[in-house]
Design a protein around this motif. Structure first.
Motif, mmCIF file in Angstrom:
data_model
loop_
_atom_site.group_PDB
_atom_site.id
_atom_site.type_symbol
_atom_site.label_atom_id
_atom_site.label_comp_id
_atom_site.label_asym_id
_atom_site.label_seq_id
_atom_site.Cartn_x
_atom_site.Cartn_y
_atom_site.Cartn_z
ATOM 1 N N GLU A 132 0.868 -1.348 -0.070
ATOM 2 C CA GLU A 132 -0.072 0.000 0.030
ATOM 3 C C GLU A 132 0.862 1.364 0.073
ATOM 4 O OE1 GLU A 132 -2.855 0.132 2.986
ATOM 5 O OE2 GLU A 132 -4.146 -1.691 2.489
ATOM 6 N N CYS A 133 2.145 1.286 0.531
ATOM 7 C CA CYS A 133 2.900 2.295 0.745
ATOM 8 C C CYS A 133 3.934 2.331 -0.717
ATOM 9 C CB CYS A 133 3.901 2.118 1.797
ATOM 10 S SG CYS A 133 2.945 2.559 3.344
ATOM 11 N N GLY A 134 3.619 1.755 -1.639
ATOM 12 C CA GLY A 134 4.286 2.007 -2.858
ATOM 13 C C GLY A 134 5.704 1.570 -2.999
ATOM 14 N N THR A 191 17.626 8.247 -4.740
ATOM 15 C CA THR A 191 16.227 8.584 -4.240
ATOM 16 C C THR A 191 15.882 7.199 -3.931
ATOM 17 O OG1 THR A 191 15.592 10.353 -5.715
ATOM 18 C CG2 THR A 191 13.771 9.078 -4.681
ATOM 19 N N GLU A 192 16.010 6.208 -4.705
ATOM 20 C CA GLU A 192 15.595 4.810 -4.017
ATOM 21 C C GLU A 192 16.595 4.286 -2.897
ATOM 22 O OE1 GLU A 192 13.864 3.019 -8.371
ATOM 23 O OE2 GLU A 192 16.098 2.805 -7.925
ATOM 24 N N VAL A 193 17.712 4.570 -2.938
ATOM 25 C CA VAL A 193 18.581 4.218 -1.943
ATOM 26 C C VAL A 193 18.098 4.879 -0.690
ATOM 27 C CG1 VAL A 193 21.148 4.294 -0.873
ATOM 28 C CG2 VAL A 193 20.469 3.757 -3.150
ATOM 29 N N LEU A 194 17.971 6.072 -0.532
ATOM 30 C CA LEU A 194 17.300 6.829 0.636
ATOM 31 C C LEU A 194 16.085 6.520 1.037
ATOM 32 C CD1 LEU A 194 17.793 10.549 -0.310
ATOM 33 C CD2 LEU A 194 19.471 8.934 1.421
ATOM 34 N N GLN A 195 15.107 5.741 0.105
ATOM 35 C CA GLN A 195 14.005 5.138 0.265
ATOM 36 C C GLN A 195 14.038 3.759 1.193
ATOM 37 O OE1 GLN A 195 11.516 4.306 -2.898
ATOM 38 N NE2 GLN A 195 9.580 4.619 -1.889
ATOM 39 N N LEU A 196 15.162 3.128 0.653
ATOM 40 C CA LEU A 196 15.335 1.934 1.174
ATOM 41 C C LEU A 196 16.122 1.787 2.715
ATOM 42 C CD1 LEU A 196 16.687 -0.194 -1.977
ATOM 43 C CD2 LEU A 196 14.351 -0.231 -0.843
ATOM 44 N N ASN A 236 15.224 4.540 4.763
ATOM 45 C CA ASN A 236 14.203 4.702 5.752
ATOM 46 C C ASN A 236 13.352 3.590 5.989
ATOM 47 O OD1 ASN A 236 14.836 7.464 5.701
ATOM 48 N ND2 ASN A 236 13.645 7.848 3.916
ATOM 49 N N LEU A 237 13.062 2.578 4.884
ATOM 50 C CA LEU A 237 12.393 1.398 5.274
ATOM 51 C C LEU A 237 13.252 0.516 6.136
ATOM 52 C CD1 LEU A 237 9.815 -0.314 4.311
ATOM 53 C CD2 LEU A 237 11.163 -1.019 2.170
ATOM 54 N N ASP A 292 8.130 8.582 3.444
ATOM 55 C CA ASP A 292 8.108 7.271 3.300
ATOM 56 C C ASP A 292 7.967 6.422 4.555
ATOM 57 O OD1 ASP A 292 8.319 7.377 0.655
ATOM 58 O OD2 ASP A 292 10.675 7.340 0.516
ATOM 59 N N ALA A 293 8.791 7.102 5.724
ATOM 60 C CA ALA A 293 8.482 6.186 6.858
ATOM 61 C C ALA A 293 7.420 6.606 7.555
ATOM 62 C CB ALA A 293 9.875 6.799 7.881
ATOM 63 N N VAL A 294 7.092 7.917 7.540
ATOM 64 C CA VAL A 294 5.608 8.139 7.983
ATOM 65 C C VAL A 294 4.562 7.494 7.479
ATOM 66 C CG1 VAL A 294 4.034 10.341 8.553
ATOM 67 C CG2 VAL A 294 6.453 10.632 8.783
ATOM 68 N N LYS A 295 4.546 7.509 6.254
ATOM 69 C CA LYS A 295 3.507 6.676 5.478
ATOM 70 C C LYS A 295 3.330 5.197 5.738
ATOM 71 C CE LYS A 295 1.294 6.081 0.929
ATOM 72 N NZ LYS A 295 1.596 6.157 -0.677
ATOM 73 N N PHE A 296 4.623 4.673 5.803
ATOM 74 C CA PHE A 296 4.450 3.422 6.436
ATOM 75 C C PHE A 296 4.138 2.937 7.590
ATOM 76 C CE2 PHE A 296 6.519 -0.288 8.063
ATOM 77 C CZ PHE A 296 6.484 -1.438 7.012
ATOM 78 N N LYS A 297 4.530 3.929 8.431
ATOM 79 C CA LYS A 297 4.126 3.690 10.039
ATOM 80 C C LYS A 297 2.477 3.791 10.220
ATOM 81 C CE LYS A 297 8.203 5.497 12.067
ATOM 82 N NZ LYS A 297 8.854 6.638 12.798
#
Length: 591
Positions: A275-277, A358-363, A365-366, A411-416
């Motif tokens: 759901e978080c893409g 951008t994807e590295v930063l996204q990972l 945070n995940l 990304d982190a806020v949406k996942f939480k």
């Protein structure tokens, strides 16, 4: 047989029997003496008696020349045949000693019965026993021994279940390589040996099912297993995964249901990622890891070359598997550690996309928000027994850690946010009332800091009601004479005095200090049975319920080593016997 001069000089059978010397220095050719035991034998030109003596009493000495099976060993064995006139044979006692260990090995390590027909194993044992004539037991002999082992171990498990006051079950379904459906059920009891509590977990049965996999049939299978082992009146909880069928089946059973928290957590993570893409970037990570696992050249030559730099160890890449817990986090962690090594994957040689900044930063945070989930999953699904009293403290730790961990990125806020919403819905299926009572009976968490302040007194009130019910049940089960003595010991028959008595017993437990989280709650209760006699019964009931259904997951991992493509035709009786016996033998060795 004529005696030559050489025979008179060196004795009989290659010098293993010498002629008896006379006082005047001569020899008596009618009497020989064994050089190993100094026993004398009458000798009348026939060495049959001497051969029998050498074979029966000094077989080890007679086999000195046959310590190897191939090459020089065979030549020395022929020399031994020429000297003694016989080949050494395995005694019946040696054959029996080999049959039992072989059966134990096959049952414990899930080996096929046909392994006793392997020439390689036979040759290895010939060398180990120094016996070139060794013959391994047949499959029928090993099968009979395994059946006897199963019957013996089953009697021991029936005895343990009969002595147990409470039994918790975990169950799951499994499909073999030939699409046969099985249900596996594992029992968990808090046994008492010499006044000491210890936890036991062992499989009851692996039962093949022919009916449809719906709620009614699942409930009926659990009941049939309970009746088969005579424990229906002792069952407290049944632990399963959190599928709809399992939850619906629990409604048809007269027992408490305990959904697996590890399955709930894994499902929540999977839904939150979708759901978080994160599916796109995770698919790219999966593709990069798959590139290096596609061929041996990529894995053994190209990957170490790209990772080779001072101070960096070569990382083995991991691909995520949908049914493997924490595999997504493991894959991301490995790629992030070696991200610089994959910078050249976009060249013409491979035409492979790499991770953008951008994807590295996204990972990254995940990773920070998934680490708390790894801790809870490994805690609840570890190798050692974990009681259900750990569930609520672990979830409290997860909520707190996830709130304070990670960055404030979108990304982190949406996942939480998605994770909290999904987990709240899935956790609604948990048996919270049972978990709360189990938590307060665990001396590690009896302060109930994992619950809100307004909930804590409700839990203590619930425990007081259970204690009162337990005391009344104990009195009713006592003989009439002892029952009168117990009633007289109350000093009064009024309800207020009885209530005060139970409250004093509960307050005595409340003032006890909490213990370290690394201490064993069973040892704490076993040392205080005299002080908290009635509460200890409740503790044994609630703490014997496991936190997850992981034992059944491991059970079917074991069954997968038994029912393979080469052994897909095994009957359901043999599957049940082999899986159960392997589990029982391992459980006995781990004591």
């Amino acid at each position: 047989m004529e005696d030559s001069d050489e025979t008179a000089l060196f004795g009989v059978l290659g010098g293993k029997f010498l002629f008896k010397k006379l006082p005047d220095g001569g020899v008596n050719k009618r009497v020989v003496m064994c050089i190993f035991c100094q026993k004398e034998f009458a000798y009348h030109r026939s060495s049959s008696t001497l051969r029998y003596h050498l074979n029966a009493k000094h077989l080890a000495h007679s086999k000195d020349a046959a310590t190897a099976i191939g090459g020089a060993g065979r030549q020395q064995s022929k020399q031994l045949d020429n000297e003694t006139g016989f080949r050494p044979r395995t005694s019946p006692s040696t054959s029996e000693k080999l049959a039992n260990p072989l059966a134990m090995w096959i049952a414990l390590d899930c080996r096929p019965l046909s392994v006793v027909e392997d020439k390689g194993l036979e040759n290895a044992l010939k060398i180990a026993t120094c016996d070139p004539t060794l013959k391994l037991p047949s499959k029928n002999t090993i099968s009979a021994i395994i059946q006897q082992l199963y019957d013996t171990e089953k009697v021991a498990k029936l005895d343990a279940l009969e002595k147990a006051q409470f039994v918790a079950l975990t169950g799951d379904h499994w499909t073999t390589v030939r699409n046969a459906n099985y249900i596996g059920v594992t029992a968990h009891i808090a046994a008492v040996t010499d006044g000491t509590w210890h936890f036991q977990s062992f499989v009851l049965t692996v039962l093949e099912t022919d009916s449809r996999h719906n709620a009614e049939n699942c409930a009926e299978r659990f009941l049939s297993v309970a009746v088969m082992w005579g424990i229906r009146q002792k069952i407290t909880t049944i632990g399963t995964d959190s599928t709809r069928t399992a939850i619906a089946a629990a409604r048809h059973l007269p027992f408490q249901h305990s959904p697996c928290i590890a399955h709930i957590l894994h499902r929540t993570i999977t839904v939150s990622l979708a759901e978080c893409g994160f599916n796109g970037v995770l698919a790219k990570c999966h593709k990069i890891a798959g590139h290096f696992q596609h061929g041996p050249d990529n894995m053994e030559e190209e990957l170490p070359r790209k990772q080779s730099r001072p101070g960096q160890e070569n990382e083995e890449l991991i691909r995520d598997v949908s049914m493997r817990w924490n595999s997504t986090l493991d894959m991301i962690s490995c790629l992030l550690k070696s991200q610089e090594a994959f910078a050249s994957l976009h060249n013409q040689e491979h035409n492979q996309d790499t991770l953008t900044l951008t994807e590295v930063l996204q990972l990254q945070n995940l990773t920070t928000v998934l680490e708390p989930c790894r801790f809870v999953t490994e805690l609840l699904g570890g190798e050692t027994y974990v009681p259900c009293s750990v569930v609520l403290p672990a979830l409290c730790h997860l909520r707190h850690t996830m709130e304070v961990s990670g960055s404030d990125s979108n990304d982190a806020v949406k996942f939480k946010t998605v994770f909290k919403k999904e987990f709240t819905q899935c956790a609604a299926t948990l048996n919270h009332e049972w978990l709360k009572v189990a938590t307060v009976l665990d001396p590690r968490f009896k302060d109930l800091k994992c619950l809100a302040r307004e909930e804590r007194e409700e839990v203590w009130s619930r425990l007081e009601a259970l204690l009162q019910e337990q005391c009344k049940r104990t009195i009713m089960k006592e003989p009439a004479k002892k029952k009168r003595l117990l009633l007289c010991s109350f000093d009064s028959d009024s309800d207020s005095d009885e209530e005060e008595r139970w409250r004093r017993a509960l307050n005595l437990y409340r003032v006890e200090s909490t213990i370290s989280e690394t201490d064993c709650p069973f040892q704490w209760w076993s040392s205080r049975v005299g002080t908290h006699s009635q509460l200890s019964v409740l503790a044994r009931k609630y703490l014997s319920s496991p936190a997850t259904s992981v034992p059944c997951e491991r059970l079917f991992s074991l069954a997968g080593h038994i029912v393979t493509k080469k052994r897909a035709a095994l009957s359901s009786e043999n599957v049940n016997r082999l899986v159960c016996l392997s589990n029982w033998l391992k459980e006995r060795e781990n004591k």
